[in-house]
Every structure is written in C-alpha cells, then in structure tokens.
Design an enzyme around this catalytic site. Sequence first.
Site, PDB file in Angstrom:
ATOM      1  N   LYS A  41      -5.075  10.069  -0.688  1.00 29.31           N
ATOM      2  CA  LYS A  41      -4.245  10.660  -0.036  1.00 29.31           C
ATOM      3  C   LYS A  41      -2.667  10.234  -0.195  1.00 29.31           C
ATOM      4  CE  LYS A  41      -7.566   9.843   3.892  1.00 29.31           C
ATOM      5  NZ  LYS A  41      -7.906   8.850   4.887  1.00 29.31           N
ATOM      6  N   ASP A  98       1.100   8.272  -6.140  1.00 30.12           N
ATOM      7  CA  ASP A  98       1.940   7.666  -5.291  1.00 30.12           C
ATOM      8  C   ASP A  98       2.543   6.302  -6.008  1.00 30.12           C
ATOM      9  OD1 ASP A  98      -0.302   6.297  -5.233  1.00 30.12           O
ATOM     10  OD2 ASP A  98      -0.435   6.161  -2.974  1.00 30.12           O
ATOM     11  N   ASP A 101      -0.103   0.541 -10.110  1.00 28.25           N
ATOM     12  CA  ASP A 101      -0.359  -0.727  -9.715  1.00 28.25           C
ATOM     13  C   ASP A 101      -0.641  -1.778 -11.009  1.00 28.25           C
ATOM     14  OD1 ASP A 101      -0.018  -3.024  -7.972  1.00 28.25           O
ATOM     15  OD2 ASP A 101      -2.258  -2.780  -7.422  1.00 28.25           O
TER      16      ASP A 101
HETATM   17  P1  IMP Z   1      -4.598   0.375  -9.395  1.00 30.83           P
HETATM   18  O1  IMP Z   1      -3.521   0.982 -10.271  1.00 30.83           O
HETATM   19  O2  IMP Z   1      -6.100   0.877  -9.955  1.00 30.83           O
HETATM   20  O3  IMP Z   1      -4.419  -1.386  -9.119  1.00 30.83           O
HETATM   21  O4  IMP Z   1      -4.783   1.311  -8.076  1.00 30.83           O
HETATM   22  C1  IMP Z   1      -3.439   1.676  -7.316  1.00 30.83           C
HETATM   23  C2  IMP Z   1      -3.892   1.901  -6.136  1.00 30.83           C
HETATM   24  O5  IMP Z   1      -3.585   0.820  -5.181  1.00 30.83           O
HETATM   25  C3  IMP Z   1      -2.706   3.094  -5.546  1.00 30.83           C
HETATM   26  O6  IMP Z   1      -3.169   4.409  -5.640  1.00 30.83           O
HETATM   27  C4  IMP Z   1      -2.513   2.695  -3.896  1.00 30.83           C
HETATM   28  O7  IMP Z   1      -3.820   3.250  -3.363  1.00 30.83           O
HETATM   29  C5  IMP Z   1      -2.851   1.304  -4.041  1.00 30.83           C
HETATM   30  N1  IMP Z   1      -1.800   0.258  -3.952  1.00 30.83           N
HETATM   31  C6  IMP Z   1      -1.332  -0.429  -4.922  1.00 30.83           C
HETATM   32  N2  IMP Z   1      -0.048  -1.141  -4.518  1.00 30.83           N
HETATM   33  C7  IMP Z   1       0.110  -0.694  -3.199  1.00 30.83           C
HETATM   34  C8  IMP Z   1       1.157  -0.893  -2.311  1.00 30.83           C
HETATM   35  O8  IMP Z   1       2.165  -1.509  -2.533  1.00 30.83           O
HETATM   36  N3  IMP Z   1       1.332  -0.233  -1.210  1.00 30.83           N
HETATM   37  C9  IMP Z   1       0.192   0.475  -0.809  1.00 30.83           C
HETATM   38  N4  IMP Z   1      -0.855   0.743  -1.712  1.00 30.83           N
HETATM   39  C10 IMP Z   1      -0.964   0.456  -2.895  1.00 30.83           C
HETATM   40 MG    MG Z   2      -2.853   6.365  -5.235  1.00 26.38          MG
END
Ligand code: IMP
Ligand code: MG
Length: 174
Positions: A41, A98, A101
């Site tokens: 979302k 969004d 990470d």
């Molecule tokens: P990754 O890149 O696989 O670690 O996952 C990233 C996902 O983790 C993003 O799409 C967000 O849904 C969630 N996420 C990572 N950092 C944050 C944050 O600071 N606030 C809220 N959601 C986050």
């Molecule tokens: Mg996301």
Amino acid sequence: MSEKIRVLLSEEEVDKKIQEIGEQISKDYAGKQVHLICVLKGGAFFMCELAKRITVPVSLDFMSVSSYGSSTKSSGVIRIVKDLDEPLEGKDVIVVEDIVDSGRTLSYLLEMLADRKPASMRLCTLLDKPDRRVVDVNVDYTCFQIPDEFVVGYGLDYAQKYRNLPYIGIVELD
Ligand code: IMP
Ligand code: MG
C-alpha cells in the site's frame, strides 16, 4: 508507551521534489507513454502525486506483495497477493515505491517483472535509505535519501497508522 512524530521532510519539501521528479520523467519519456506500477500500500500516495505531475500519457497498475518468513526481517522472497491487471510486454514501465531499504523485496520483484518482457523498466522511489542496503538495486529516480531512521507518512506506516500524513516524519517512542 506513546509515540511522537518528528517532521523530517515537510509537505512543501516533498511536493516540490515530486514536481521536479515528475518533470524529469516527462522529459526522459518525451514521445512515449509511461506505465506506472504501484506497489501497495505504501507506494499509493506517492504514485498518485507523481502521476499528476507527469505530462506524457500515463497508465497505471497496482500490485500487492507480502514477504515470506518473519515479518520483522524481510527475506526478499515474496508472494503475490494481488497481481497486475495488465501484461507488461512492450511497455515502458516505472515501478513506483515508497522506500528502498535493504533492497531485498525490490530486487526479487524487479527480476520477476523483467520476465514479463517490458520494453524498459525503471525504478522510482520516494525515499532511499542507502545505509541499510543489503542487495544492490539500481534506483533511477530518488526523491530523497534519508538516514537510517524509521519513518512514516506519505504512504509509509507504523503498525498500519500514519500513512495519511502529508509529510514524512520520524517515529519517536517515549
Ligand atoms: P526491503 O527493501 O526488502 O527491506 O523492504 C522494504 C519495505 O520495508 C518497504 O517497502 C516498506 O514497506 C518497509 N519499510 C522499510 N523502512 C521503512 C520505514 O522507515 N518506515 C516504514 N516502512 C518501512
Ligand atoms: Mg513498499
């Protein structure tokens, strides 16, 4: 325990930057049509604002994924909860996120979408936390690089709250 939200990026700053990225995309895709893919979302608020600022023809599609395994640490292996409505073949695709990470989820997702043979595929993110990267992901458009803090607003949640904040804030627990 209560939470406070400290403003990291104001509504004005975010809007201004989205306008700039929208103009950049409009230039880069002059004469073409862009197909924006929103990862639900979190990406929804950003995609709507961005789409309004792109002046070339735009089509939109949405998908929802969830990661396997423990919810706190993403494995990167994802399950499609809601797939795209349209095929990607031959389209100039921009995946709109969004936040990038660790990059795990996204690298898996991009690989999966590349198999559907789009004409081109780029990645646009509202936020990037480069210090947290575990898997290399090539980000084509970034609005803001931010430090390793947990942020909310503009689609990002903390336990499903705060997605509707019109700015980006840092969650402080006290
Ligand atoms: P990754 O890149 O696989 O670690 O996952 C990233 C996902 O983790 C993003 O799409 C967000 O849904 C969630 N996420 C990572 N950092 C944050 C944050 O600071 N606030 C809220 N959601 C986050
Ligand atoms: Mg996301």
